[in-house]
Design a protein around this motif. Structure first.
Motif, short mmCIF file in Angstrom:
data_model
loop_
_atom_site.label_atom_id
_atom_site.label_comp_id
_atom_site.label_asym_id
_atom_site.label_seq_id
_atom_site.Cartn_x
_atom_site.Cartn_y
_atom_site.Cartn_z
N HIS A 1 0.87 -1.35 0.03
CA HIS A 1 -0.05 0.06 -0.11
C HIS A 1 0.68 1.17 0.09
O HIS A 1 0.06 2.38 -0.06
CB HIS A 1 -1.19 0.03 1.15
CG HIS A 1 -2.10 -1.29 1.33
ND1 HIS A 1 -2.76 -1.37 0.50
CD2 HIS A 1 -1.84 -2.30 2.28
CE1 HIS A 1 -3.45 -2.39 0.82
NE2 HIS A 1 -2.83 -2.84 1.89
N GLN A 2 2.13 1.34 0.02
CA GLN A 2 3.15 2.32 0.17
C GLN A 2 2.66 3.48 -1.00
O GLN A 2 2.52 3.06 -2.24
CB GLN A 2 4.47 1.96 -0.11
CG GLN A 2 5.06 1.38 -1.40
CD GLN A 2 6.30 0.98 -1.23
OE1 GLN A 2 7.32 1.65 -0.63
NE2 GLN A 2 6.84 -0.18 -2.06
N PRO A 3 3.01 4.65 -0.83
CA PRO A 3 3.31 5.12 0.71
C PRO A 3 1.88 5.17 1.46
O PRO A 3 0.86 5.54 1.09
CB PRO A 3 3.86 6.54 0.33
CG PRO A 3 2.82 7.15 -1.09
CD PRO A 3 2.91 5.78 -1.86
N LEU A 4 2.15 4.91 2.77
CA LEU A 4 0.90 5.10 3.69
C LEU A 4 1.14 5.74 4.98
O LEU A 4 2.15 5.44 5.52
CB LEU A 4 -0.02 3.68 3.82
CG LEU A 4 0.80 2.51 4.78
CD1 LEU A 4 -0.28 1.48 4.86
CD2 LEU A 4 2.26 2.16 4.22
N SER A 5 0.18 6.42 5.74
CA SER A 5 0.42 7.06 6.85
C SER A 5 0.41 5.98 7.99
O SER A 5 -0.23 4.81 7.83
CB SER A 5 -0.81 8.10 6.94
OG SER A 5 -1.89 7.32 7.20
N LEU A 6 0.57 6.50 9.22
CA LEU A 6 0.51 5.79 10.49
C LEU A 6 -1.11 5.34 10.58
O LEU A 6 -0.98 4.14 10.98
CB LEU A 6 1.15 6.25 11.59
CG LEU A 6 1.48 5.37 12.88
CD1 LEU A 6 2.40 4.53 12.62
CD2 LEU A 6 1.63 6.43 14.02
N SER A 7 -2.00 6.15 10.76
CA SER A 7 -3.31 5.76 10.81
C SER A 7 -3.60 4.62 9.84
O SER A 7 -4.56 3.94 10.01
CB SER A 7 -3.99 7.13 10.59
OG SER A 7 -4.01 7.76 9.66
N LEU B 1 12.25 0.99 6.34
CA LEU B 1 11.45 1.83 6.17
C LEU B 1 11.78 3.15 5.92
O LEU B 1 12.60 3.63 6.57
CB LEU B 1 10.27 1.82 7.20
CG LEU B 1 9.22 0.71 7.30
CD1 LEU B 1 8.39 0.95 8.40
CD2 LEU B 1 8.58 0.36 6.41
N LEU B 2 11.12 4.11 5.15
CA LEU B 2 11.55 5.42 5.21
C LEU B 2 10.40 6.16 5.32
O LEU B 2 9.26 5.90 4.74
CB LEU B 2 12.00 5.80 3.30
CG LEU B 2 13.38 5.20 3.24
CD1 LEU B 2 13.64 5.72 1.52
CD2 LEU B 2 14.61 5.94 3.92
N ARG B 3 10.36 7.33 6.08
CA ARG B 3 9.27 8.18 6.14
C ARG B 3 9.54 9.68 5.52
O ARG B 3 10.68 10.09 5.91
CB ARG B 3 9.10 8.42 7.78
CG ARG B 3 7.90 9.40 8.17
CD ARG B 3 7.63 9.20 9.66
NE ARG B 3 8.88 9.75 10.24
CZ ARG B 3 8.76 10.04 11.76
NH1 ARG B 3 7.41 10.17 12.36
NH2 ARG B 3 9.74 10.38 12.22
N ASP B 4 8.42 10.05 4.63
CA ASP B 4 8.70 11.39 3.88
C ASP B 4 8.24 12.55 4.79
O ASP B 4 7.90 12.21 6.04
CB ASP B 4 8.19 11.29 2.73
CG ASP B 4 6.62 10.94 2.78
OD1 ASP B 4 6.01 11.45 3.79
OD2 ASP B 4 5.89 10.63 1.76
N THR B 5 8.34 13.61 4.17
CA THR B 5 7.90 14.96 4.81
C THR B 5 6.56 14.87 5.14
O THR B 5 6.17 15.84 6.11
CB THR B 5 8.42 16.13 3.90
OG1 THR B 5 7.75 15.81 2.61
CG2 THR B 5 9.79 16.14 3.87
N ASN B 6 5.64 14.22 4.47
CA ASN B 6 4.10 14.16 4.76
C ASN B 6 4.10 12.94 5.70
O ASN B 6 3.00 12.68 6.18
CB ASN B 6 3.41 13.72 3.60
CG ASN B 6 3.71 14.79 2.69
OD1 ASN B 6 3.40 16.01 2.86
ND2 ASN B 6 3.70 14.48 1.28
#
Length: 259
Positions: free
Chosen positions: A29-35, A61-66
């Motif tokens: 499902h990437q990219p996806l938020s924590l929720s 894992l990578l976390r972007d600015t969003n």
């Protein structure tokens, strides 16, 4: 009656299982938020934060600015290491190179990992093949040549599970995607009779592919050999040659597999 002793290898580490589930979910499902992640996995937010933080720290894992998560570089590194060292890939790659050389198309070999179709090795390609057409993993089997071959030639339980869904339609990616279970069933019967599958613009507009089953020494489905390119590469006058190439290539890979 004495209790059956559980082997140490069968005593799974729950936290590790959860971490791998996170990676599987992000892959799909990437990219996806924590929720979104917590919704997919039905886990508490605080636990998801700890799991994602650990995987991000290790490069998985990578976390972007969003604040959305995608797979990190360590996943790619593991994939490259597997491809370099795998004895199966060493057997398959020369055949893929020959298929690509003769056809001028991208030659790939797909396996079924759990419920996902995964590209084990790929060789070549041409300028008509889009990055979307080279996506390496999917849980949807109703579009594309490899998915249909896994449904047609694979374990009957896989096919039964796919048709047991209460939905009367499958997700549609393009106007050419098969969305009806009845139409898919008819297509699978054709694939089984033909021994190969041609897929045109079912997943990506402008792209096409052809695949054939590869079998183990015991006659079980080991994977799928495919050729992929632009839809023009699969013009009617070219299909006979591509069918001959993929059937011969799949037969040779089956012959050389050591299991």
């Amino acid at each position: 009656m004495p209790e059956k002793k559980i082997k140490e290898s069968e005593r799974h580490v729950e936290a590790l299982l959860r971490g791998l589930e996170v990676l599987d979910c992000v892959e799909q499902h990437q990219p996806l938020s924590l929720s979104q992640l917590t919704g997919h996995l039905d886990i508490h937010k605080s636990r998801a934060i700890r799991l994602c933080g650990t995987l991000e720290h290790l490069g998985y894992l990578l976390r972007d600015t969003n604040k959305q998560y995608s797979l990190g570089h360590r996943v790619l590194s593991l994939g490259h290491a597997y491809e370099r060292k795998s004895p199966i890939v060493r057997v398959i790659r020369p055949h893929l190179e020959e298929l690509s050389r003769k056809s001028g198309l991208a030659a790939s070999f797909y396996v079924l990992s759990g419920k996902s179709v995964v590209c084990l090795a790929r060789v070549g390609g041409n300028r008509h093949l889009s990055p979307e057409a080279l996506d390496s993993s999917t849980r949807d089997l109703h579009f594309g040549a490899s998915g249909k071959i896994f449904l047609a030639f694979g374990n009957p339980s896989l096919r039964e599970a796919y048709f047991s869904s209460e939905d009367d339609r499958y997700p549609q990616l393009t106007p050419h995607t098969i969305t009806s279970p009845q139409a898919l069933w008819e297509k699978l019967n054709q694939v089984k009779n033909d021994g190969y599958c041609i897929s045109l613009e079912e997943r990506v507009i402008g792209s096409g592919g052809i695949g054939a089953p590869v079998f183990t020494k015991l006659g079980e489905l080991a994977g799928v050999a495919t050729l992929a390119g632009g839809v023009a590469d699969f013009a009617p006058e070219k299909q006979e040659n591509l069918v001959s190439l993929i059937l011969a290539g799949a037969k040779e890979i089956s012959r050389d597999l050591v299991y």
